[in-house]
Design a protein around this motif. Structure first.
Motif, PDB file in Angstrom:
ATOM      1  N   VAL A 148       0.931  -1.446  -0.012  1.00  0.00           N
ATOM      2  CA  VAL A 148       0.025   0.087  -0.093  1.00  0.00           C
ATOM      3  C   VAL A 148       0.860   1.306  -0.110  1.00  0.00           C
ATOM      4  O   VAL A 148       0.455   2.179  -0.452  1.00  0.00           O
ATOM      5  CB  VAL A 148      -1.011   0.114   1.153  1.00  0.00           C
ATOM      6  CG1 VAL A 148      -1.559   1.418   1.504  1.00  0.00           C
ATOM      7  CG2 VAL A 148      -2.038  -0.977   0.908  1.00  0.00           C
ATOM      8  N   GLN A 149       1.942   1.145   0.519  1.00  0.00           N
ATOM      9  CA  GLN A 149       3.083   2.161   0.249  1.00  0.00           C
ATOM     10  C   GLN A 149       3.284   2.613  -0.946  1.00  0.00           C
ATOM     11  O   GLN A 149       3.208   3.744  -1.432  1.00  0.00           O
ATOM     12  CB  GLN A 149       4.205   2.220   1.207  1.00  0.00           C
ATOM     13  CG  GLN A 149       4.170   2.149   2.814  1.00  0.00           C
ATOM     14  CD  GLN A 149       5.456   1.414   3.778  1.00  0.00           C
ATOM     15  OE1 GLN A 149       5.481   2.133   4.758  1.00  0.00           O
ATOM     16  NE2 GLN A 149       6.472   0.698   2.866  1.00  0.00           N
ATOM     17  N   TRP A 150       3.553   1.582  -1.705  1.00  0.00           N
ATOM     18  CA  TRP A 150       3.818   1.912  -3.259  1.00  0.00           C
ATOM     19  C   TRP A 150       2.687   2.239  -4.004  1.00  0.00           C
ATOM     20  O   TRP A 150       2.542   3.213  -4.659  1.00  0.00           O
ATOM     21  CB  TRP A 150       4.553   0.539  -3.733  1.00  0.00           C
ATOM     22  CG  TRP A 150       5.759   0.340  -3.350  1.00  0.00           C
ATOM     23  CD1 TRP A 150       6.085  -0.616  -2.372  1.00  0.00           C
ATOM     24  CD2 TRP A 150       7.136   1.149  -3.401  1.00  0.00           C
ATOM     25  NE1 TRP A 150       7.494  -0.523  -2.079  1.00  0.00           N
ATOM     26  CE2 TRP A 150       8.151   0.447  -2.727  1.00  0.00           C
ATOM     27  CE3 TRP A 150       7.271   2.206  -4.403  1.00  0.00           C
ATOM     28  CZ2 TRP A 150       9.251   0.833  -2.701  1.00  0.00           C
ATOM     29  CZ3 TRP A 150       8.436   2.667  -4.314  1.00  0.00           C
ATOM     30  CH2 TRP A 150       9.590   1.872  -3.723  1.00  0.00           C
ATOM     31  N   ALA A 201       2.310   5.871  -6.036  1.00  0.00           N
ATOM     32  CA  ALA A 201       1.966   5.801  -7.341  1.00  0.00           C
ATOM     33  C   ALA A 201       0.814   6.820  -7.459  1.00  0.00           C
ATOM     34  O   ALA A 201       0.825   7.750  -8.548  1.00  0.00           O
ATOM     35  CB  ALA A 201       1.143   4.479  -7.852  1.00  0.00           C
ATOM     36  N   ALA A 202       0.193   7.039  -6.437  1.00  0.00           N
ATOM     37  CA  ALA A 202      -1.072   7.872  -6.829  1.00  0.00           C
ATOM     38  C   ALA A 202      -0.790   9.490  -6.336  1.00  0.00           C
ATOM     39  O   ALA A 202      -1.410  10.336  -6.517  1.00  0.00           O
ATOM     40  CB  ALA A 202      -2.289   7.464  -5.671  1.00  0.00           C
ATOM     41  N   LEU A 252       6.298  12.609 -12.343  1.00  0.00           N
ATOM     42  CA  LEU A 252       6.408  11.850 -13.886  1.00  0.00           C
ATOM     43  C   LEU A 252       5.073  12.150 -14.554  1.00  0.00           C
ATOM     44  O   LEU A 252       5.396  12.427 -15.785  1.00  0.00           O
ATOM     45  CB  LEU A 252       6.856  10.196 -13.523  1.00  0.00           C
ATOM     46  CG  LEU A 252       8.165   9.925 -12.908  1.00  0.00           C
ATOM     47  CD1 LEU A 252       8.187   8.643 -12.466  1.00  0.00           C
ATOM     48  CD2 LEU A 252       9.228  10.072 -14.164  1.00  0.00           C
ATOM     49  N   ALA A 253       3.968  11.887 -14.071  1.00  0.00           N
ATOM     50  CA  ALA A 253       2.808  11.973 -14.678  1.00  0.00           C
ATOM     51  C   ALA A 253       2.574  13.515 -15.056  1.00  0.00           C
ATOM     52  O   ALA A 253       2.034  13.680 -16.124  1.00  0.00           O
ATOM     53  CB  ALA A 253       1.515  11.520 -14.041  1.00  0.00           C
ATOM     54  N   ARG A 254       2.761  14.338 -14.237  1.00  0.00           N
ATOM     55  CA  ARG A 254       2.560  15.743 -14.468  1.00  0.00           C
ATOM     56  C   ARG A 254       3.350  16.261 -15.531  1.00  0.00           C
ATOM     57  O   ARG A 254       2.999  16.884 -16.485  1.00  0.00           O
ATOM     58  CB  ARG A 254       3.008  16.519 -13.079  1.00  0.00           C
ATOM     59  CG  ARG A 254       2.172  17.755 -13.101  1.00  0.00           C
ATOM     60  CD  ARG A 254       0.510  17.619 -12.612  1.00  0.00           C
ATOM     61  NE  ARG A 254       0.133  18.891 -12.826  1.00  0.00           N
ATOM     62  CZ  ARG A 254      -1.256  19.178 -13.244  1.00  0.00           C
ATOM     63  NH1 ARG A 254      -1.823  18.356 -13.953  1.00  0.00           N
ATOM     64  NH2 ARG A 254      -1.642  20.285 -13.055  1.00  0.00           N
ATOM     65  N   PRO A 289       3.930   2.106 -15.196  1.00  0.00           N
ATOM     66  CA  PRO A 289       3.714   2.848 -16.326  1.00  0.00           C
ATOM     67  C   PRO A 289       4.153   4.226 -16.373  1.00  0.00           C
ATOM     68  O   PRO A 289       4.838   4.477 -17.215  1.00  0.00           O
ATOM     69  CB  PRO A 289       1.954   2.912 -16.480  1.00  0.00           C
ATOM     70  CG  PRO A 289       1.602   1.601 -15.660  1.00  0.00           C
ATOM     71  CD  PRO A 289       2.658   1.758 -14.442  1.00  0.00           C
ATOM     72  N   TYR A 290       3.964   5.098 -15.352  1.00  0.00           N
ATOM     73  CA  TYR A 290       4.441   6.571 -15.478  1.00  0.00           C
ATOM     74  C   TYR A 290       6.318   6.614 -15.063  1.00  0.00           C
ATOM     75  O   TYR A 290       6.791   7.359 -15.926  1.00  0.00           O
ATOM     76  CB  TYR A 290       3.952   7.577 -14.417  1.00  0.00           C
ATOM     77  CG  TYR A 290       2.527   7.788 -15.163  1.00  0.00           C
ATOM     78  CD1 TYR A 290       2.175   8.399 -16.210  1.00  0.00           C
ATOM     79  CD2 TYR A 290       1.485   7.248 -14.253  1.00  0.00           C
ATOM     80  CE1 TYR A 290       1.006   8.585 -16.555  1.00  0.00           C
ATOM     81  CE2 TYR A 290       0.151   7.756 -14.585  1.00  0.00           C
ATOM     82  CZ  TYR A 290      -0.164   8.256 -15.726  1.00  0.00           C
ATOM     83  OH  TYR A 290      -1.434   8.520 -16.047  1.00  0.00           O
TER      84      TYR A 290
END
Length: 198
Positions: free
Chosen positions: A94-96, A100-101, A108-110, A161-162
């Motif tokens: 859950v830490q990962w 990710a969120a 990375l996503a931004r 993915p990101y």
């Protein structure tokens, strides 16, 4: 029948698609045209009031949010390897999912959104956060092949993915050899599928 409402260029949607494929689950893909604002239509908002993809439906079950979808699929259809029962191990996973969120999304996503979709953002800050995340990931993976449990889990699927798409945000992976090796290991998993950029 499982249905996944998705957009082809979304890394969050790819997490769900990848997990479905790794588990060998039959499903229908339902494209959502984000550019035309289909995700804000009254019909779609009944599935997800936030107006975001991905959304997974499985009979009467409706799950929104990529990380939640991974948890659902792993627990409903996967073996314990994808999401262990142990309180300690599930907490580490859950830490990962949280990273990710949050940090991966903000970094990375931004940066990727800026270059791919012309989303206005503080690019310097996004890229700085991206490198901070990659440094943490690389150091962690220097000691192990997978993020947790010495085998692939939904933690890997959530973060992949990101990280793999870092180049789309003009973030180089050159300084992160362990992260690059991890990306290659994920690509070798039975049932792996890619997306544009991966």
């Amino acid at each position: 029948m499982i249905q996944l409402y998705y957009h082809e260029l979304s890394g969050n949607c790819h997490k769900a698609r990848l997990m479905l494929s790794l588990l060998g689950l039959e499903h229908d893909l339902v494209p959502v045209d984000l550019m035309s604002g289909e995700q804000k239509s009254p019909q779609f908002l009944k599935l997800n009031p936030l107006g975001q993809v991905p959304v997974l439906t499985d009979g009467d079950v409706v799950i929104r949010d990529a990380q939640a979808i991974l948890v659902y699929l792993a627990r409903r259809y996967g073996d314990e390897g994808w999401l262990p029962e142990s309180a300690e191990l599930i907490s580490k996973i859950v830490q990962w999912l949280s990273m990710a969120a949050n940090e991966i999304q903000q970094g990375l996503a931004r940066a990727r959104l800026h270059f791919l979709f012309n989303v206005q953002t503080d690019l310097g800050l996004a890229q700085k956060k991206a490198h901070q995340v990659l440094q943490i990931l690389d150091e962690h993976l220097a000691q192990r092949p997978w993020l947790e449990c010495d085998r692939p889990t939904i933690a890997d699927v959530a973060c992949y993915p990101y990280v793999g798409l870092a180049g789309d945000g003009k973030v180089s992976l050159e300084a992160y050899p362990h992260a690059r090796a991890w990306i290659n290991r994920i690509k070798q998993l039975p049932g792996y599928i890619g997306m544009p950029g991966l």
